[in-house]
Design a protein around this motif. Structure first.
Motif, PDB file in Angstrom:
ATOM      1  N   GLU A  28       1.442   7.037  -6.609  1.00 60.97           N
ATOM      2  CA  GLU A  28       0.365   8.001  -6.861  1.00 60.97           C
ATOM      3  C   GLU A  28       0.808   9.432  -6.592  1.00 60.97           C
ATOM      4  O   GLU A  28       0.373  10.357  -7.259  1.00 60.97           O
ATOM      5  N   GLU A  29       1.700   9.595  -5.604  1.00 60.32           N
ATOM      6  CA  GLU A  29       2.153  10.937  -5.256  1.00 60.32           C
ATOM      7  C   GLU A  29       3.009  11.563  -6.366  1.00 60.32           C
ATOM      8  O   GLU A  29       3.036  12.781  -6.501  1.00 60.32           O
ATOM      9  N   VAL A  30       3.693  10.746  -7.157  1.00 63.57           N
ATOM     10  CA  VAL A  30       4.513  11.295  -8.247  1.00 63.57           C
ATOM     11  C   VAL A  30       3.846  11.136  -9.614  1.00 63.57           C
ATOM     12  O   VAL A  30       4.414  11.517 -10.632  1.00 63.57           O
ATOM     13  N   LYS A  31       2.636  10.586  -9.637  1.00 67.04           N
ATOM     14  CA  LYS A  31       1.925  10.357 -10.906  1.00 67.04           C
ATOM     15  C   LYS A  31       1.795  11.647 -11.718  1.00 67.04           C
ATOM     16  O   LYS A  31       2.052  11.658 -12.922  1.00 67.04           O
ATOM     17  N   ALA A  32       1.425  12.746 -11.079  1.00 69.25           N
ATOM     18  CA  ALA A  32       1.248  14.024 -11.791  1.00 69.25           C
ATOM     19  C   ALA A  32       2.575  14.489 -12.405  1.00 69.25           C
ATOM     20  O   ALA A  32       2.582  15.032 -13.517  1.00 69.25           O
ATOM     21  N   ASN A  38      15.871   5.735  -2.362  1.00 69.91           N
ATOM     22  CA  ASN A  38      15.421   5.652  -3.741  1.00 69.91           C
ATOM     23  C   ASN A  38      14.459   4.477  -3.834  1.00 69.91           C
ATOM     24  O   ASN A  38      14.781   3.377  -3.369  1.00 69.91           O
ATOM     25  N   TYR A  39      13.296   4.713  -4.399  1.00 61.11           N
ATOM     26  CA  TYR A  39      12.345   3.644  -4.682  1.00 61.11           C
ATOM     27  C   TYR A  39      12.341   3.418  -6.180  1.00 61.11           C
ATOM     28  O   TYR A  39      12.176   4.364  -6.950  1.00 61.11           O
ATOM     29  N   PHE A  40      12.547   2.181  -6.591  1.00 56.35           N
ATOM     30  CA  PHE A  40      12.413   1.794  -7.991  1.00 56.35           C
ATOM     31  C   PHE A  40      11.097   1.031  -8.071  1.00 56.35           C
ATOM     32  O   PHE A  40      10.958  -0.018  -7.442  1.00 56.35           O
ATOM     33  N   ILE A  41      10.129   1.583  -8.799  1.00 51.57           N
ATOM     34  CA  ILE A  41       8.782   1.018  -8.781  1.00 51.57           C
ATOM     35  C   ILE A  41       8.335   0.677 -10.199  1.00 51.57           C
ATOM     36  O   ILE A  41       8.384   1.523 -11.092  1.00 51.57           O
ATOM     37  N   LYS A  42       7.894  -0.570 -10.380  1.00 52.89           N
ATOM     38  CA  LYS A  42       7.306  -0.984 -11.659  1.00 52.89           C
ATOM     39  C   LYS A  42       5.816  -0.691 -11.574  1.00 52.89           C
ATOM     40  O   LYS A  42       5.144  -1.157 -10.654  1.00 52.89           O
ATOM     41  N   GLU A  76       0.840  -1.209   0.000  1.00 52.13           N
ATOM     42  CA  GLU A  76       0.000   0.000   0.000  1.00 52.13           C
ATOM     43  C   GLU A  76       0.868   1.251   0.000  1.00 52.13           C
ATOM     44  O   GLU A  76       0.559   2.231  -0.663  1.00 52.13           O
ATOM     45  N   GLU A  77       1.969   1.220   0.756  1.00 54.63           N
ATOM     46  CA  GLU A  77       2.870   2.377   0.804  1.00 54.63           C
ATOM     47  C   GLU A  77       3.473   2.647  -0.579  1.00 54.63           C
ATOM     48  O   GLU A  77       3.559   3.788  -1.017  1.00 54.63           O
ATOM     49  N   THR A  78       3.880   1.568  -1.274  1.00 51.80           N
ATOM     50  CA  THR A  78       4.447   1.719  -2.616  1.00 51.80           C
ATOM     51  C   THR A  78       3.437   2.375  -3.550  1.00 51.80           C
ATOM     52  O   THR A  78       3.777   3.246  -4.335  1.00 51.80           O
ATOM     53  N   GLN A  79       2.183   1.936  -3.470  1.00 49.69           N
ATOM     54  CA  GLN A  79       1.127   2.507  -4.309  1.00 49.69           C
ATOM     55  C   GLN A  79       0.949   3.993  -3.997  1.00 49.69           C
ATOM     56  O   GLN A  79       0.818   4.808  -4.900  1.00 49.69           O
ATOM     57  N   PHE A  96      -2.652   8.888 -17.271  1.00 49.41           N
ATOM     58  CA  PHE A  96      -2.744   7.437 -17.159  1.00 49.41           C
ATOM     59  C   PHE A  96      -4.007   7.075 -16.383  1.00 49.41           C
ATOM     60  O   PHE A  96      -4.156   7.449 -15.226  1.00 49.41           O
ATOM     61  N   ASP A  97      -4.916   6.348 -17.046  1.00 49.16           N
ATOM     62  CA  ASP A  97      -6.140   5.897 -16.380  1.00 49.16           C
ATOM     63  C   ASP A  97      -5.835   4.776 -15.399  1.00 49.16           C
ATOM     64  O   ASP A  97      -6.462   4.643 -14.357  1.00 49.16           O
ATOM     65  N   VAL A  98      -4.863   3.942 -15.755  1.00 52.40           N
ATOM     66  CA  VAL A  98      -4.432   2.842 -14.893  1.00 52.40           C
ATOM     67  C   VAL A  98      -3.050   3.220 -14.363  1.00 52.40           C
ATOM     68  O   VAL A  98      -2.200   3.676 -15.126  1.00 52.40           O
ATOM     69  N   PHE A  99      -2.838   3.073 -13.067  1.00 52.28           N
ATOM     70  CA  PHE A  99      -1.540   3.417 -12.471  1.00 52.28           C
ATOM     71  C   PHE A  99      -1.363   2.553 -11.232  1.00 52.28           C
ATOM     72  O   PHE A  99      -1.600   2.986 -10.109  1.00 52.28           O
ATOM     73  N   THR A 100      -0.977   1.292 -11.444  1.00 54.19           N
ATOM     74  CA  THR A 100      -0.912   0.315 -10.362  1.00 54.19           C
ATOM     75  C   THR A 100       0.523  -0.146 -10.122  1.00 54.19           C
ATOM     76  O   THR A 100       1.137  -0.735 -11.014  1.00 54.19           O
ATOM     77  N   ALA A 101       1.034   0.118  -8.940  1.00 52.06           N
ATOM     78  CA  ALA A 101       2.371  -0.358  -8.568  1.00 52.06           C
ATOM     79  C   ALA A 101       2.330  -1.881  -8.492  1.00 52.06           C
ATOM     80  O   ALA A 101       1.422  -2.459  -7.890  1.00 52.06           O
TER      81      ALA A 101
END
Length: 93
Positions: free
Chosen positions: A16-20, A47-51, A9-12, A30-35
């Motif tokens: 979401e916080e950097v999506k904009a 550093n977080y590397f997130i797919k 949940e934290e990763t998501q 992006f309509d879909v944005f799921t970590a």
């Protein structure tokens, strides 16, 4: 970086916080944005590397910097890679 592990949940929330910031750089929304998964690397902060799944068969890899708590700074989208697939390894970049 650490071993890749399933997104939490934290990763998501971080994604979401950097999506904009990502949408602004890409010039699209992006309509879909799921970590999906992530790695961390401790530096002077983390550093977080997130797919992130962004719809259809498209994925993006985000590098997000989280400063140390006492610095009280916003999360920052450091860099990203597009045109990734579900099976691409989440590597340092």
């Amino acid at each position: 970086p650490s071993a890749a592990r399933p997104a939490t949940e934290e990763t998501q929330r971080i994604a979401e916080e950097v999506k904009a910031q990502l949408e602004e750089k890409e010039g699209k929304t992006f309509d879909v944005f799921t970590a999906v998964e992530f790695k961390t690397q401790l530096v002077a902060g983390t550093n977080y590397f997130i797919k992130v799944h962004v719809g259809n068969d498209e994925f993006m890899h985000l590098r997000v910097f989280k400063s140390l708590p006492h610095e009280n700074e916003q999360l920052s989208l450091h860099s990203y890679q597009g045109s990734k697939t579900k099976h691409d390894d989440l590597a340092y970049f």
